[in-house]
Design an enzyme around this catalytic site. Structure first.
Site, PDB file in Angstrom:
ATOM      1  N   SER A 305      57.381  37.367  53.832  1.00  0.00           N
ATOM      2  CA  SER A 305      55.975  37.698  53.995  1.00  0.00           C
ATOM      3  C   SER A 305      55.566  38.846  53.067  1.00  0.00           C
ATOM      4  O   SER A 305      55.640  38.710  51.857  1.00  0.00           O
ATOM      5  CB  SER A 305      55.707  38.024  55.459  1.00  0.00           C
ATOM      6  N   ASP A 520      52.631  26.977  57.575  1.00  0.00           N
ATOM      7  CA  ASP A 520      52.694  28.424  57.803  1.00  0.00           C
ATOM      8  C   ASP A 520      51.299  28.955  58.122  1.00  0.00           C
ATOM      9  O   ASP A 520      50.382  28.819  57.310  1.00  0.00           O
ATOM     10  CB  ASP A 520      53.248  29.102  56.550  1.00  0.00           C
ATOM     11  N   HIS A 548      56.100  30.573  60.387  1.00  0.00           N
ATOM     12  CA  HIS A 548      56.003  31.543  59.303  1.00  0.00           C
ATOM     13  C   HIS A 548      57.397  31.906  58.821  1.00  0.00           C
ATOM     14  O   HIS A 548      58.173  32.524  59.545  1.00  0.00           O
ATOM     15  CB  HIS A 548      55.264  32.785  59.800  1.00  0.00           C
TER      16      HIS A 548
END
Length: 579
Positions: A305, A520, A548
């Site tokens: 991320s 996601d 995710h």
């Protein structure tokens, strides 16, 4: 921590949802002239009195097993220094004592509380003085756990352009298990910005393959301003926070902007010099200092991320030091702060609709029903304190947190059903606590995630104008009412000008593997494709699924291909898809 201050921090998180960012260009309508945007069709509200039962939760416990498990977690946490106050979990156990322990909803509460207790009891203790960096700049590692975990501290310049004042960066590591197979260092980052690598490493390490553990010193760190590294905290906010969170008039917008400015002022008073150097470009320089201190010619890296922004920035600044970089849950840095927030709202709404289809007869319309219900009243928690009520913001975060992994969908189904059918917000509140780093033992917050999040984001991204920010908020909240956000204007009032990352690139041939998941909700697949398009030599590995990030999360196809890349620096063929 008092409830008003606690909720202030959580409310600030909602403008972009912890940890994790979004894309631009989702094919949705954005209205910037203040006119009303059309609503997406919302499902009909269910009859909550006639909701079907859900399948039993995966982890069932007897009352005795639950109590013994909690007692063991407390003992473990006290022993390693992670728990100094367990008054909150004691209160939860007391309230659960009179519950029907065979009730499926109560079973989910017990399983969740025990899971959080086990995880938090194993958090690394504060890094001791013995772990500080040596005078020659090399790292002086010292044991900080009974499973081989070691910790250290590294001094780095606060301002790389004008070295003088220094700050401490704290690290932890597991040494390579087989010295004969050792390749080098594998550095990991969990994202955020504001996520603690110190806390992340033990759980992440447990999910890595034996071959990776044999071949690498696996290391993580708390970025500057975060966690055990010299942390950044904003000070108390002056004045009243009683402003309309959904301003509809110019006067209300002005009042909301003024309050955002007061928060920014509090951050400036707490440390304006630190704010100037919280951006990811400085974090990348810290990573370079870590590489040098570990004596490595190059490093390997896995960033999740926001951690992909660190990886992209490092590859841009120090491409020759990249051995093998895996960027999982790729974020696009070439947009404004508000575009990130706006597009993520749409992505989570899409994920909610996919989730609802997985338990259609029970779940369809529940989130929308609760959104409407919370316009009139909050939902109390039966097993937490009176301050742990669920309002619209807590509903938003509680749902979003559970959508990060498809493995959490059964939990979300139970959380929504219990809130709707039994007027119990316990499971939603626990989802928020887990996401925001609140201790199940004491009720205190273990991170400064909201303050560091703002400090990094406001440095890394340009901002849209105030008028556009408010227009985007009106449009988003009409289109996606379950995920209605407060206007994202904090960075417009920030005391330090931005130093935007922009569209990051790196030289051809730099070994970077991008991993992106089609479903996601936080860093959607289009982001990975955008970054790959401007870095043609990077390989994009697609995970066809939900949730995710993907690596070390149970998908053997992804894990095998990422492991081969880390071990042999051999990327999969372009266009590879793992289903």
């Amino acid at each position: 921590m008092s409830t008003p201050y606690r909720r202030r921090g959580v409310y600030l998180l909602i403008t972009a949802l912890v940890a994790i960012l979004a894309l631009s260009g989702c094919g949705r309508v954005v209205v910037l002239d203040g006119t009303a945007a059309p609503r997406y069709p919302q499902p009909d509200a269910p009859d909550v009195a006639k909701l079907p039962d859900l399948p039993a939760y995966k982890n069932t416990l007897t009352w005795s097993e639950f109590k013994d498990g909690v007692a063991k977690a407390i003992s473990t946490g006290v022993k390693n220094g992670a728990v100094t106050d367990h008054s909150r979990i004691d209160q939860i156990v007391y309230k659960l004592a009179d519950a029907d322990h065979d009730d499926p909803g109560v079973q989910v509460v017990m399983a969740t509380v025990l899971s959080m207790a086990k995880t938090q009891s194993k958090a690394p203790a504060q890094i001791a003085e013995s772990g500080r960096s040596a005078e020659d700049g090399a790292l002086a590692w010292a044991p900080c756990g009974d499973d081989g975990l070691e910790c250290a501290s590294l001094k780095v310049p606060l301002d790389y352009d004008n070295p003088g004042d220094t700050i401490e960066i704290k690290l932890d590591r597991y040494k390579a298990k087989d010295p004969d197979k050792r390749i080098g260092v594998l550095l990991g980052n969990p994202g955020g910005p504001g996520g603690s690598g110190i806390d992340f490493l033990p759980a992440w390490y447990g999910g890595l393959s034996d071959e990776i553990k044999d071949s690498f010193d696996v290391v993580s760190f708390d970025p500057r301003g975060v966690g055990q590294s010299d942390p950044f905290y904003c000070g108390p906010v002056s004045g009243s926070s009683d402003v309309n969170p959904d301003p509809k008039t110019k006067a209300e917008e002005d009042a909301y902007t003024e309050q955002a400015g007061k928060f920014a002022d509090a951050c400036a008073k707490a440390g304006k010099d630190m704010l100037k150097h919280m951006g990811t470009k400085d974090v990348a320089r810290d990573v370079e200092k870590i590489r040098t201190a570990m004596g490595e010619d190059q490093i390997s890296y896995v960033g999740y991320s926001y951690g992909t922004a660190i990886g992209q920035t490092y590859a841009n600044m120090f491409p020759g030091k990249v051995r093998a970089f895996v960027l999982d849950g790729v974020m696009n840095t070439a947009v404004t702060k508000q575009q990130l927030s706006s597009a993520q709202t749409a992505a989570f709404d899409k994920a909610l609709r996919r989730f609802s289809g997985s338990c259609e007869k029970v779940c369809t319309g529940l989130a929308q029903y609760l959104t409407t219900k919370l316009q009139d009243d909050n939902i109390e928690s039966k097993y937490l304190s009176s301050s742990d009520y669920v309002d619209q913001t807590y509903l938003n975060i509680g749902i979003s947190a559970a959508l990060y992994s498809a493995k959490r969908w059964p939990y979300l189904a139970w959380a929504l059903r219990e809130a709707a059918a039994d007027s119990d917000g316990t499971l939603l509140a626990l989802s928020v606590d887990d996401y925001t780093g609140r201790s199940i033992f004491s009720g205190e917050y273990t991170s400064n995630g909201d303050d560091s999040f703002s400090a990094v984001m406001c440095r890394d991204f340009a901002t849209s104008s105030l008028d556009d920010a408010y227009a985007m908020s009106r449009s988003d909240n009409r289109l996606h009412p379950v995920f209605a956000n407060r206007p994202d204007v904090i960075c417009n009032e920030w005391p330090v000008p931005p130093d935007p990352l922009g569209a990051l690139t790196w030289p051809k041939g730099t070994p970077v593997l991008l991993v992106s998941t089609t479903g996601d909700p936080a860093t959607p697949h289009e982001m990975g494709k955008s970054v790959a398009a401007r870095n043609p030599s990077a390989v994009l590995l697609t995970h066809d699924g939900d949730g995710h990030t993907a690596y070390s999360n149970g998908d053997s196809c992804i894990d095998d291909k990422v492991n081969k890349f880390l071990l042999d620096v051999k990327a999969p063929k372009k266009g590879t898809v793992c289903k």
